[in-house]
Design a protein around this motif. Structure first.
Motif, PDB file in Angstrom:
ATOM      1  N   LEU A   3       7.234 -10.738 -40.491  1.00 56.64           N
ATOM      2  CA  LEU A   3       5.872 -10.563 -39.980  1.00 56.64           C
ATOM      3  C   LEU A   3       5.599 -11.358 -38.710  1.00 56.64           C
ATOM      4  N   HIS A   4       6.637 -11.937 -38.114  1.00 51.38           N
ATOM      5  CA  HIS A   4       6.504 -12.507 -36.772  1.00 51.38           C
ATOM      6  C   HIS A   4       6.637 -11.338 -35.788  1.00 51.38           C
ATOM      7  N   LEU A   5       5.532 -10.684 -35.504  1.00 50.45           N
ATOM      8  CA  LEU A   5       5.595  -9.467 -34.689  1.00 50.45           C
ATOM      9  C   LEU A   5       5.938  -9.775 -33.238  1.00 50.45           C
ATOM     10  N   ARG A   6       5.543 -10.941 -32.758  1.00 53.78           N
ATOM     11  CA  ARG A   6       5.940 -11.385 -31.424  1.00 53.78           C
ATOM     12  C   ARG A   6       6.953 -12.519 -31.574  1.00 53.78           C
ATOM     13  N   GLY A   7       8.079 -12.371 -30.962  1.00 49.56           N
ATOM     14  CA  GLY A   7       9.056 -13.457 -30.979  1.00 49.56           C
ATOM     15  C   GLY A   7       9.794 -13.634 -32.282  1.00 49.56           C
ATOM     16  N   GLY A   8       9.717 -12.668 -33.178  1.00 47.12           N
ATOM     17  CA  GLY A   8      10.483 -12.766 -34.421  1.00 47.12           C
ATOM     18  C   GLY A   8      11.975 -12.690 -34.138  1.00 47.12           C
ATOM     19  N   THR A   9      12.758 -13.390 -34.948  1.00 44.94           N
ATOM     20  CA  THR A   9      14.201 -13.462 -34.679  1.00 44.94           C
ATOM     21  C   THR A   9      15.067 -12.926 -35.811  1.00 44.94           C
ATOM     22  N   ALA A  10      14.466 -12.377 -36.860  1.00 44.82           N
ATOM     23  CA  ALA A  10      15.275 -11.867 -37.977  1.00 44.82           C
ATOM     24  C   ALA A  10      16.208 -10.764 -37.508  1.00 44.82           C
ATOM     25  N   ALA A  11      15.687  -9.825 -36.713  1.00 41.78           N
ATOM     26  CA  ALA A  11      16.526  -8.726 -36.226  1.00 41.78           C
ATOM     27  C   ALA A  11      17.645  -9.248 -35.346  1.00 41.78           C
TER      28      ALA A  11
ATOM     29  N   VAL B 160      15.225  -2.725 -33.819  1.00 43.09           N
ATOM     30  CA  VAL B 160      14.043  -2.262 -34.553  1.00 43.09           C
ATOM     31  C   VAL B 160      13.139  -1.473 -33.622  1.00 43.09           C
ATOM     32  N   THR B 161      12.156  -0.798 -34.229  1.00 44.93           N
ATOM     33  CA  THR B 161      11.224   0.034 -33.470  1.00 44.93           C
ATOM     34  C   THR B 161       9.825  -0.567 -33.548  1.00 44.93           C
ATOM     35  N   SER B 162       8.850   0.130 -33.002  1.00 46.55           N
ATOM     36  CA  SER B 162       7.457  -0.322 -33.036  1.00 46.55           C
ATOM     37  C   SER B 162       6.730   0.161 -34.285  1.00 46.55           C
ATOM     38  N   GLY B 163       7.464   0.761 -35.223  1.00 50.62           N
ATOM     39  CA  GLY B 163       6.832   1.353 -36.397  1.00 50.62           C
ATOM     40  C   GLY B 163       6.062   0.373 -37.248  1.00 50.62           C
ATOM     41  N   LEU B 164       6.538  -0.867 -37.381  1.00 54.46           N
ATOM     42  CA  LEU B 164       5.842  -1.833 -38.223  1.00 54.46           C
ATOM     43  C   LEU B 164       4.471  -2.161 -37.640  1.00 54.46           C
TER      44      LEU B 164
ATOM     45  N   GLN C 251      -3.401  -5.765 -33.340  1.00 53.27           N
ATOM     46  CA  GLN C 251      -4.577  -5.791 -34.214  1.00 53.27           C
ATOM     47  C   GLN C 251      -4.168  -5.423 -35.646  1.00 53.27           C
ATOM     48  N   ALA C 252      -3.314  -6.247 -36.232  1.00 48.97           N
ATOM     49  CA  ALA C 252      -2.857  -5.992 -37.604  1.00 48.97           C
ATOM     50  C   ALA C 252      -4.030  -6.115 -38.575  1.00 48.97           C
ATOM     51  N   THR C 253      -4.074  -5.229 -39.556  1.00 47.05           N
ATOM     52  CA  THR C 253      -5.161  -5.236 -40.529  1.00 47.05           C
ATOM     53  C   THR C 253      -4.654  -5.674 -41.896  1.00 47.05           C
ATOM     54  N   GLU C 254      -5.554  -6.237 -42.671  1.00 45.47           N
ATOM     55  CA  GLU C 254      -5.189  -6.660 -44.025  1.00 45.47           C
ATOM     56  C   GLU C 254      -4.802  -5.455 -44.874  1.00 45.47           C
ATOM     57  N   GLU C 255      -5.516  -4.343 -44.708  1.00 40.41           N
ATOM     58  CA  GLU C 255      -5.202  -3.144 -45.481  1.00 40.41           C
ATOM     59  C   GLU C 255      -3.831  -2.601 -45.103  1.00 40.41           C
ATOM     60  N   GLY C 256      -3.499  -2.650 -43.804  1.00 40.16           N
ATOM     61  CA  GLY C 256      -2.182  -2.197 -43.377  1.00 40.16           C
ATOM     62  C   GLY C 256      -1.084  -3.018 -44.007  1.00 40.16           C
ATOM     63  N   ALA C 257      -1.258  -4.337 -44.005  1.00 42.43           N
ATOM     64  CA  ALA C 257      -0.254  -5.213 -44.612  1.00 42.43           C
ATOM     65  C   ALA C 257      -0.146  -4.971 -46.107  1.00 42.43           C
TER      66      ALA C 257
ATOM     67  N   MET D 191      -3.180 -12.518 -47.537  1.00 43.38           N
ATOM     68  CA  MET D 191      -2.974 -11.459 -48.520  1.00 43.38           C
ATOM     69  C   MET D 191      -1.560 -11.523 -49.081  1.00 43.38           C
ATOM     70  N   VAL D 192      -0.568 -11.766 -48.204  1.00 40.63           N
ATOM     71  CA  VAL D 192       0.818 -11.870 -48.667  1.00 40.63           C
ATOM     72  C   VAL D 192       0.971 -13.047 -49.620  1.00 40.63           C
ATOM     73  N   LEU D 193       0.385 -14.175 -49.284  1.00 39.24           N
ATOM     74  CA  LEU D 193       0.485 -15.345 -50.153  1.00 39.24           C
ATOM     75  C   LEU D 193      -0.123 -15.060 -51.530  1.00 39.24           C
ATOM     76  N   GLN D 194      -1.191 -14.298 -51.570  1.00 39.54           N
ATOM     77  CA  GLN D 194      -1.814 -13.962 -52.841  1.00 39.54           C
ATOM     78  C   GLN D 194      -0.927 -13.048 -53.683  1.00 39.54           C
ATOM     79  N   ARG D 195      -0.085 -12.232 -53.037  1.00 44.93           N
ATOM     80  CA  ARG D 195       0.791 -11.309 -53.747  1.00 44.93           C
ATOM     81  C   ARG D 195       2.130 -11.936 -54.109  1.00 44.93           C
ATOM     82  N   ALA D 196       2.444 -13.097 -53.530  1.00 37.66           N
ATOM     83  CA  ALA D 196       3.784 -13.673 -53.671  1.00 37.66           C
ATOM     84  C   ALA D 196       4.001 -14.268 -55.048  1.00 37.66           C
ATOM     85  N   ARG D 197       5.158 -13.980 -55.613  1.00 36.50           N
ATOM     86  CA  ARG D 197       5.578 -14.612 -56.872  1.00 36.50           C
ATOM     87  C   ARG D 197       6.117 -16.009 -56.594  1.00 36.50           C
ATOM     88  N   HIS D 198       6.775 -16.185 -55.445  1.00 35.19           N
ATOM     89  CA  HIS D 198       7.265 -17.489 -55.014  1.00 35.19           C
ATOM     90  C   HIS D 198       6.901 -17.702 -53.552  1.00 35.19           C
TER      91      HIS D 198
END
Length: 400
Positions: A183-191, A198-202, A242-248, A276-283
């Motif tokens: 979820l580091h949309l700018r400057g993410g280094t996982a890829a 990767v594409t702009s789909g996310l 402009q990421a939205t909570e509903e989108g995530a 929202m992600v933290l609320q859904r996380a098991r760990h």
């Protein structure tokens, strides 16, 4: 690459509707007659053990019928089956046992959708199995894979490195399907670390939730290995996202339905999406380095996670232990109020070299592999002789 090609079968819009593994001709005939003409249906000879071997290499169908006849430990066999299937599979079982107690146990406590004892008839198959094949039944249940959020308590502590290698380690130890969401949309280094494009789909999915449909994963996920997929973006620094909570929420829930584990590389401090992600996380895995700033920030982030209402267990990971000129573990433990659950030694050559080569460090670094083995055991609660797990727990990321 071969692994990527095999992995592409895991998340596919044209996945098989039904695969049945039955041990005898009569049962096969009853199933064929009872379900009628189902597009993409495959009937194969074998038992649940055969299904495990096949589905280690092939994609999971929407509906799976397995035969437990002659299996000494049917619950253990179903547990093994769960580890190689995606969470959204609907499992139907046939066997020889007729006791009502066994039926209740396998359908209520184990998580199988329906059980039929032999001899099968076309009528019973049509009445009890066919509705599941046609899409009816308990589809409204909240079944899905387990979410693990990986957060650096501040920048530069190695959280992305940990997330990337943890996803691959979970694949190794659970044989399950794993999604890595950066979820580091700018400057993410996982890829970059995985040598993936990767594409702009996310970004589109996060900004416009209504566009997240059943084909979303096919468009934006990148196969990394046989059972690991990467979902990431590489937006420019000047991009106005402009990421939205509903989108995530929709992205995470869709991933949970198709993967046993969802590892999320999560930016800190959190905005609405990250909360929202933290609320859904098991760990929630907090990564820190052996310095004073990490002590301060670990204490702060722990409080922050608690304030989000997250019920997830917080696991602290000390990265770079023993680094020259930095704090010893004893002082780190005193500062954060407990020993870190996982300690990764300083690996000044292996980790930077792996990142620059675009390949995971896990394969070439036994110390990292050992440390992540402990972490993956905490997250996945890998079944051991003294701690059996239910089929429901393994299949839907619960239990443990």
């Amino acid at each position: 690459m071969p692994d990527a090609q095999r992995g592409s079968a895991i998340i596919s819009a044209d996945r098989p509707t039904l695969i049945a593994f039955v041990a005898d001709e009569a049962s096969e005939a009853a199933i064929r007659g009872g379900i009628g003409d189902v597009l993409g249906a495959q009937l194969r000879r074998g038992t649940v053990r055969t299904a495990v071997k096949v589905l280690e290499k092939e994609g999971t169908p929407r509906v799976l019928i397995v035969d437990i006849s002659g299996i000494d430990d049917p619950f253990g066999a179903l547990d093994d089956l769960a580890s190689v299937c995606t969470p959204d599979v609907r499992v139907l079982v046939v066997g020889e046992r007729t006791e009502i107690g066994f039926y209740r146990d396998i359908t209520r406590n184990v998580g199988v959708h329906e059980y039929l004892h032999k001899p099968l008839t076309r009528d019973t198959v049509a009445r009890l199995f066919a509705p599941h094949v046609q899409g009816g039944g308990d589809g409204g249940l909240d079944r899905g894979g387990q979410v693990t959020a990986v957060c650096g308590v501040h920048g530069g502590v190695g959280a992305t490195t940990l997330a990337v290698n943890l996803a691959l380690q979970l694949e190794d130890v659970t044989r399950g399907h794993v999604a890595l969401l950066d979820l580091h949309l700018r400057g993410g280094t996982a890829a970059m670390m995985l040598g993936a494009r990767v594409t702009s789909g996310l970004r589109v999915a996060l900004e416009e939730p209504e566009r997240v449909d059943s084909l979303f994963l096919d468009r934006v996920s990148v196969p990394i290995s046989e059972r690991v997929r990467l979902i990431a973006a590489e937006e420019s620094m000047e991009a106005d996202i402009q990421a939205t909570e509903e989108g995530a929420r929709r992205v995470v829930e869709m991933l949970r339905q198709r993967f046993n584990h969802v590892v999320i590389d999560l930016p800190i401090p959190p905005g609405p999406v990250e909360r929202m992600v933290l609320q859904r996380a098991r760990h929630v895995v907090l990564v820190l380095s052996p310095d004073v700033a990490s002590i301060r920030d670990t204490v702060s982030v722990k409080k922050l996670v608690s304030m989000t209402g997250s019920a997830g267990r917080v696991i602290t990971v000390l990265n770079g232990a023993g680094r020259r000129g930095y704090l010893p573990i004893k002082l780190i433990a005193e500062g954060i109020g407990a020993m870190p659950e996982v300690v990764i030694p300083d690996l000044p050559r292996q980790l930077p070299r792996a990142a620059n080569l675009g390949r995971p460090a896990l394969r070439d670094s036994p110390p990292l592999r050992r440390a992540l083995g402990l972490l993956s055991q905490e997250i996945a609660a890998v079944r051991s002789a003294d701690r059996p797990r239910s089929f429901l727990g393994r299949l839907f990321g619960r239990g443990g």
